[in-house]
Scaffold this active site. Structure first.
Site, PDB file in Angstrom:
ATOM      1  N   GLU A   1       8.867  -2.835  -5.727  1.00 40.76           N
ATOM      2  CA  GLU A   1       8.758  -3.291  -4.342  1.00 40.76           C
ATOM      3  C   GLU A   1       9.405  -4.669  -4.231  1.00 40.76           C
ATOM      4  O   GLU A   1       9.123  -5.557  -5.033  1.00 40.76           O
ATOM      5  CB  GLU A   1       7.269  -3.373  -3.974  1.00 40.76           C
TER       6      GLU A   1
ATOM      7  N   ILE B   1       0.838  -1.204   0.000  1.00 45.75           N
ATOM      8  CA  ILE B   1       0.000   0.000   0.000  1.00 45.75           C
ATOM      9  C   ILE B   1       0.872   1.253   0.000  1.00 45.75           C
ATOM     10  O   ILE B   1       0.575   2.222  -0.700  1.00 45.75           O
ATOM     11  CB  ILE B   1      -0.976  -0.031   1.188  1.00 45.75           C
TER      12      ILE B   1
ATOM     13  N   ARG C   1     -11.864 -22.946 -14.104  1.00 41.92           N
ATOM     14  CA  ARG C   1     -11.700 -24.135 -14.936  1.00 41.92           C
ATOM     15  C   ARG C   1     -13.034 -24.603 -15.507  1.00 41.92           C
ATOM     16  O   ARG C   1     -13.095 -25.166 -16.570  1.00 41.92           O
ATOM     17  CB  ARG C   1     -11.162 -25.270 -14.063  1.00 41.92           C
TER      18      ARG C   1
ATOM     19  N   GLY D   1     -19.880 -18.333  -7.594  1.00 42.04           N
ATOM     20  CA  GLY D   1     -21.178 -17.844  -7.122  1.00 42.04           C
ATOM     21  C   GLY D   1     -22.215 -17.807  -8.230  1.00 42.04           C
ATOM     22  O   GLY D   1     -23.415 -17.973  -7.982  1.00 42.04           O
TER      23      GLY D   1
ATOM     24  N   CYS E   1     -18.270 -15.797 -10.314  1.00 44.64           N
ATOM     25  CA  CYS E   1     -17.567 -16.998 -10.749  1.00 44.64           C
ATOM     26  C   CYS E   1     -18.246 -18.239 -10.149  1.00 44.64           C
ATOM     27  O   CYS E   1     -19.303 -18.645 -10.608  1.00 44.64           O
ATOM     28  CB  CYS E   1     -16.088 -16.885 -10.398  1.00 44.64           C
TER      29      CYS E   1
ATOM     30  N   GLU F   1     -14.460  -7.656  -9.561  1.00 46.34           N
ATOM     31  CA  GLU F   1     -13.798  -6.969  -8.445  1.00 46.34           C
ATOM     32  C   GLU F   1     -12.357  -6.589  -8.777  1.00 46.34           C
ATOM     33  O   GLU F   1     -11.815  -5.646  -8.202  1.00 46.34           O
ATOM     34  CB  GLU F   1     -13.844  -7.830  -7.172  1.00 46.34           C
TER      35      GLU F   1
ATOM     36  N   HIS G   1     -14.425 -12.053 -12.805  1.00 50.78           N
ATOM     37  CA  HIS G   1     -14.150 -11.384 -11.528  1.00 50.78           C
ATOM     38  C   HIS G   1     -14.131  -9.866 -11.700  1.00 50.78           C
ATOM     39  O   HIS G   1     -13.061  -9.272 -11.852  1.00 50.78           O
ATOM     40  CB  HIS G   1     -12.805 -11.859 -10.967  1.00 50.78           C
TER      41      HIS G   1
ATOM     42  N   GLU H   1      16.191 -15.768   1.010  1.00 49.39           N
ATOM     43  CA  GLU H   1      15.753 -15.879  -0.380  1.00 49.39           C
ATOM     44  C   GLU H   1      15.688 -14.530  -1.105  1.00 49.39           C
ATOM     45  O   GLU H   1      15.639 -14.487  -2.328  1.00 49.39           O
ATOM     46  CB  GLU H   1      14.421 -16.619  -0.471  1.00 49.39           C
TER      47      GLU H   1
HETATM   48  N1  GLN Z   1     -14.011 -23.504  -9.101  1.00 49.81           N
HETATM   49  C1  GLN Z   1     -14.700 -22.857 -10.155  1.00 49.81           C
HETATM   50  C2  GLN Z   1     -14.037 -23.097 -11.484  1.00 49.81           C
HETATM   51  O1  GLN Z   1     -12.889 -23.430 -11.557  1.00 49.81           O
HETATM   52  C3  GLN Z   1     -14.833 -21.374  -9.907  1.00 49.81           C
HETATM   53  C4  GLN Z   1     -13.537 -20.669  -9.861  1.00 49.81           C
HETATM   54  C5  GLN Z   1     -13.644 -19.289  -9.265  1.00 49.81           C
HETATM   55  O2  GLN Z   1     -14.620 -18.987  -8.592  1.00 49.81           O
HETATM   56  N2  GLN Z   1     -12.659 -18.453  -9.468  1.00 49.81           N
HETATM   57  O3  GLN Z   1     -14.663 -22.915 -12.501  1.00 49.81           O
END
Ligand code: GLN
Length: 545
Positions: free
Chosen positions: A139, A19, A470, A382, A380, A519, A517, A148
């Site tokens: 960074e 940050i 996937r 969800g 996703c 977000e 995604h 490491e």
């Molecule tokens: N497990 C699910 C898939 O691979 C959803 C992946 C996720 O929510 N990023 O399709």
């Protein structure tokens, strides 16, 4: 030519180096400079893609499909510049490239060594692709003294000499702990950390010192003297209520001024801070509050959902409301009725996830949201779970499930896809391939149905969002599910991969699932439209209850 700022951390980890780097990037941008932020990670994984979110937090996916460190998310959120694959490198990636070269015989019989081969590889990486930038902020992950991280520290030390004089500045972030018994903030850990850095040939130009209270003038003087840093370059970094207050706070303490001064640039022209001031003002003066339930798996570890949490807060900023999050382990709903848990919330979000554990609980959460007309946002996994609810409870496919579920014997309404198109190119994934990098990753553009709820929210019928999964909803069930009331509002350009689903407005006020995604692309200065709209819907809902 780009100027380089190298940011190291000392004393302890988790001081907010990401940050701090991002905020410095934002401050330089606010002065009109073009800024690039990069992260050098010392661990041996080739990328964080295979690392458990419980260990390493969220995997941040870039437009170009890289699975990177979550700090790149902070960089994007603070600077608005979309991160790319080459903004993040790990020791694992460097060694992999070197070993590949060695096997090909590229080193022409030389003995391959950490210095110069590893350090050269790091330096080449740091210097590459920076033509369009005034400042490159690098960074270094971990804490000074980690075994490491040595090659990285050595490489940035060498760069100090390789670059033209005055083109590299070193910022060191440390902690002054408060010792209650003595009633003092202590300088010693910082002294030791700087000593360690000096032993490796790096003299920091600027100390950014985290503390939980004002650092007295005497302690600052001490730090300056013992650490060989100018008094004005000892910058206190106090805790602030919101991470989005950090740019303003560090500016007040003079961080950007000191960085420019260290480069010999006149820091007199002031940065434009109005956008950050607006964000701060909105965060601290909310006009209301909404509660969102996040029904997921790793709910104990908030870093696993970093971008999601931030995107929800951005939705709050857009609506001038405080967003309260209620974290619920989805497995609970496998034994208990969700009503007492979900009745009082204003919105339900089922985030991304992997594996079968907790899936049935997520399906229950989607069902509750659908039946009780609570705003639902499925991201996703969800979205996949919302589709399974529709399949089982609306379309009569009672054994609908996902081939991701162990021992799945039902109808695979969600299943693995092994081939699809990216632009004109055929992408393939092996069903049982390596776990690393076998997912549909990165930005994929797709159209949205005109007149759909989601296209209205975006104000566009063409969007591009980032993927990491996937499994896919099987398009073969589209007609059957649509007949049952679910709308496939977005499908990939080749017509094979469902991207977004929703229910019509006369059935539900706000129910959206997205296979991607969103977000990852939300920013405090530009909240993502889906999050802004979801929070707005939650606000509407809060007025009803
Ligand atoms: N497990 C699910 C898939 O691979 C959803 C992946 C996720 O929510 N990023 O399709």
């Amino acid at each position: 030519m780009a100027r380089y700022v190298f940011i190291t951390g000392g004393v302890v980890s988790s001081l907010g180096k990401g940050i701090a780097s991002a905020a410095l990037g934002a401050l330089l941008q606010a002065r009109g400079y073009r800024v690039r932020l990069r992260k050098l990670d010392p661990y041996l994984n080739v990328d964080p893609g295979t690392m458990s979110p419980t260990q390493h937090g969220e995997v941040f996916v870039t437009d170009d499909g890289a699975e990177t460190d979550l700090d790149l998310g902070h960089y994007e959120r603070f600077t608005g510049r979309s991160a790319v694959q080459s903004d993040n490198i790990t020791t694992g990636r460097i060694y992999k490239d070197i070993i590949d070269k060695e096997r090909r015989g590229d080193y022409l019989g030389a003995t391959v060594q950490v210095i110069p081969h590893v350090t050269n590889e790091i330096k080449n990486f740091v210097l590459e692709g920076n033509e369009d930038y005034d400042f490159v902020l690098c960074e270094i992950g971990g804490t000074v003294g980690d075994i490491e991280a040595m090659p990285f520290i050595e490489a940035i030390r060498q760069l100090g000499n390789d670059l033209p004089r005055g083109n590299a500045v070193y910022v060191h972030l440390t902690l002054m702990p408060w010792i209650a018994a003595a009633g003092e903030l202590k300088t010693k850990p910082t002294q030791h950390s700087v000593k360690e850095l000096q032993a490796m040939g790096i003299a920091p130009d600027i100390l950014l010192v985290r503390a939980d209270r004002e650092i007295p003038a005497e302690e600052r003087r001490k730090l300056s003297q013992f650490c060989n840093v100018r008094p004005s370059a000892v910058i206190q970094a106090l805790d602030v209520p919101s991470i989005y207050d950090v740019p303003i706070a560090y500016h007040k303490e003079g961080l950007d001024t000191e960085v420019l001064a260290a480069f010999g640039i006149d820091p007199a022209p002031k940065p434009r801070m109005d956008a950050w001031e607006t964000v701060s003002e909105r965060i601290h003066n909310p006009e209301g509050e909404v509660t969102i339930a996040i029904v997921g798996k790793y709910t104990g570890l908030k870093d696993a959902y970093k971008s999601l949490i931030e995107a929800l807060y951005h939705g709050g900023i857009a609506n001038r409301v405080r967003v309260k999050l209620e974290w619920i382990e989805s497995e609970i709903f496998e034994k208990e009725d969700p009503s007492p848990w979900l009745e009082k919330v204003n919105g339900i979000l089922v985030p991304g996830g992997f594996g079968e554990r907790g899936a049935e609980g997520k399906i229950k959460a989607a069902q509750f949201a659908r039946e009780r007309k609570v705003p639902y946002f499925g991201i996703c996994y969800g979205m996949q779970m919302a589709v399974l609810d529709a399949a089982r409870n609306l379309a009569g496919i009672s054994d609908a499930d996902s081939s991701e579920f162990d021992r799945s014997s039902g109808t695979h309404v969600v299943g693995i896809m092994t081939e699809w198109l990216k632009g004109n190119q055929l992408e393939k994934r092996a069903e049982n391939g390596d776990l690393g990098g076998t997912m549909r990753l990165g930005a994929y553009p797709h159209p949205l149905k005109s007149g759909s709820l989601i296209s209205g929210i975006y104000g566009s019928e063409q969007v591009s969002e980032r993927h990491r999964h996937r499994y896919e909803v099987n398009i073969a069930f589209k007609d059957q599910l649509e007949a049952a009331g679910l709308v496939f509002s977005g499908v990939s350009p080749d017509g094979l991969l469902p991207e977004t689903i929703e229910y019509p407005l006369d059935v539900h006020p706000w129910f959206i699932g997205v296979q991607y995604h969103p977000e990852l692309k939300s920013r405090p200065l530009e909240p993502h439209p889906l999050f802004a709209s979801f929070i707005e819907a939650a606000l509407e809902q809060s007025r009803l209850v």
